[in-house]
Design an enzyme around this catalytic site. Sequence first.
Site, PDB file in Angstrom:
ATOM      1  N   HIS A 200       3.213  65.243   8.721  1.00  0.00           N
ATOM      2  CA  HIS A 200       2.602  66.524   8.365  1.00  0.00           C
ATOM      3  C   HIS A 200       2.438  66.557   6.847  1.00  0.00           C
ATOM      4  O   HIS A 200       3.284  66.045   6.123  1.00  0.00           O
ATOM      5  CB  HIS A 200       3.500  67.684   8.811  1.00  0.00           C
ATOM      6  CG  HIS A 200       2.789  68.991   8.875  1.00  0.00           C
ATOM      7  ND1 HIS A 200       2.583  69.763   7.762  1.00  0.00           N
ATOM      8  CD2 HIS A 200       2.207  69.637   9.909  1.00  0.00           C
ATOM      9  CE1 HIS A 200       1.910  70.849   8.117  1.00  0.00           C
ATOM     10  NE2 HIS A 200       1.666  70.800   9.412  1.00  0.00           N
TER      11      HIS A 200
ATOM     12  N   ASP B 115       2.335  69.515  17.459  1.00  0.00           N
ATOM     13  CA  ASP B 115       1.528  68.953  18.554  1.00  0.00           C
ATOM     14  C   ASP B 115       2.308  68.002  19.450  1.00  0.00           C
ATOM     15  O   ASP B 115       1.817  67.623  20.510  1.00  0.00           O
ATOM     16  CB  ASP B 115       0.322  68.220  17.954  1.00  0.00           C
ATOM     17  CG  ASP B 115      -0.589  69.182  17.238  1.00  0.00           C
ATOM     18  OD1 ASP B 115      -0.637  69.145  15.996  1.00  0.00           O
ATOM     19  OD2 ASP B 115      -1.198  70.009  17.928  1.00  0.00           O
TER      20      ASP B 115
END
Length: 444
Positions: free
Chosen positions: A320, A378
Amino acid sequence: MSKTTVAQATKGASGESITITNNRTQESTTLPLLEGSMGPKVVDIRTLHEKTGYFTYDPGFISTASCESDITFIDGDNGVLLYRGYPIEELAENSDFLEVAYLLLNAELPTAAEKRKFNDSITTHTMVNEQLTYFYRGFRRDAHPMAVMVGVVGALSAFYHDEVDIHDPRQRMVASHRLIAKIPTIAAMAYKYSIGQPFIYPRNDLNYAENFLHMMFAVPCEEFKISRAQARAIDRIFILHADHEQNASTSTVRLAGSSGANPFACIAAGIASLWGPAHGGANEAVLKMLMEIGSVDRIPEFVARARDKDDPFRLMGFGHRVYKNYDPRAKVLRGSCHEVLDDLDMENDPLFKIAMELERIALSDDYFIERKLYPNVDFYSGIILQALGFPTHLFTVIFAVARTVGWIAQLNEMTEDPNQRIGRPRQLYTGHKTRRYIPVGQRG
Ligand code: SDX
């Protein structure tokens, strides 16, 4: 030529500044530091070009704050996510999606009366104009539903062209409620169209999550029984995906809105950006990856590929830009995975077992440790969505349904910002210097 004066920050001036010096000319420039309520201070470079003639350079905006915002705060090093100051874990545990939507839009949790009024307003806007159903017939049945979402949401402005003055607070509120209310209806219609089933109208006696499940999975021939546990799970997924500071799709919505584009067009732009596999498309990519891995004993092979610089393969659902710790949303979703799979008597789901083992191996691998690559939002959402019966190509659509309220809250905040100007970045030009045109007969 009069120099454009830049409105000074209305808040945040810390009294501190930094000075930069050109080591060749020894010219120095002092720039103020601004301080927010939490997070890093920022260097206010709005006068930099005016003072020095220089631009800053930051592809991907790794070190750049594009705006001031009161909506969402992320502390990536400590895995913290706050919506208007409330920790995401507490909202996921105690709130519901429409209450969180109210919070993101209005900055405070609603009173009971405010909550009833907001819920009623959303409920009574869930139907779409019947003409909109004809837009679906222009798509192939096997079109990716995100393509349908971009097209249909963008077309919504054609139905409200007399009510899209974004500088009118009432029109902004009506457009916001319409989008929050209609996005699940449009998403469910995209799914029904893809499987050749009739569209299912929303029902005003169901809450937001129940209504979505109903429009997705009910058929006219029989009563659809809604599982409260499944509705709770999808509501929690909506909460966790509602907003996330200035991510790629939110920045797209802000940039589109900075030109004065109408809210429907801006949200359609956000949907288009979210579709990418590096962003909201990752949940669909995670499930495809888990299916490709196929068994726990093949995990080392894929971790080796993810480490290999010459292999473009990446472990989808890991890493991320901001979180250099565990994404707090992934933590909540990991717990929800257990709950949903137990509720559905699927606790031995092979994909979940692969995901848990992949997480264990990746988190002990020095390549991932050095780069602080943790599971993100996710990584687990796809497993829950598949267990709830959603087809893989709908996963990003569900992300878009949830993120619509975040996009709208951010768009409204930008529109109301007195310092707001059209977004117009500059560049470091590396192309040809000026050269003369050569007639075609004289070219080599
Ligand atoms: C979302 O911005 C948001 O807030 C997004 C989001 C939201 O709510 O809006 O949180 C939602 O988009 C979550 C992210 C979903 N995407 C994925 O899961 C796709 C896989 N992840 C990567 O594509 C990547 O981690 C990004 C895009 C998420 C972040 O990319 P960055 O910050 O530009 O990091 P990078 O690509 O520069 O990676 C740094 C290093 C590189 O190695 P080195 O060059 O240092 O040797 O880490 C490596 C990368 O190769 N790396 C990975 C990896 N992610 C980064 N290696 C293997 N597998 C991965 N998943």
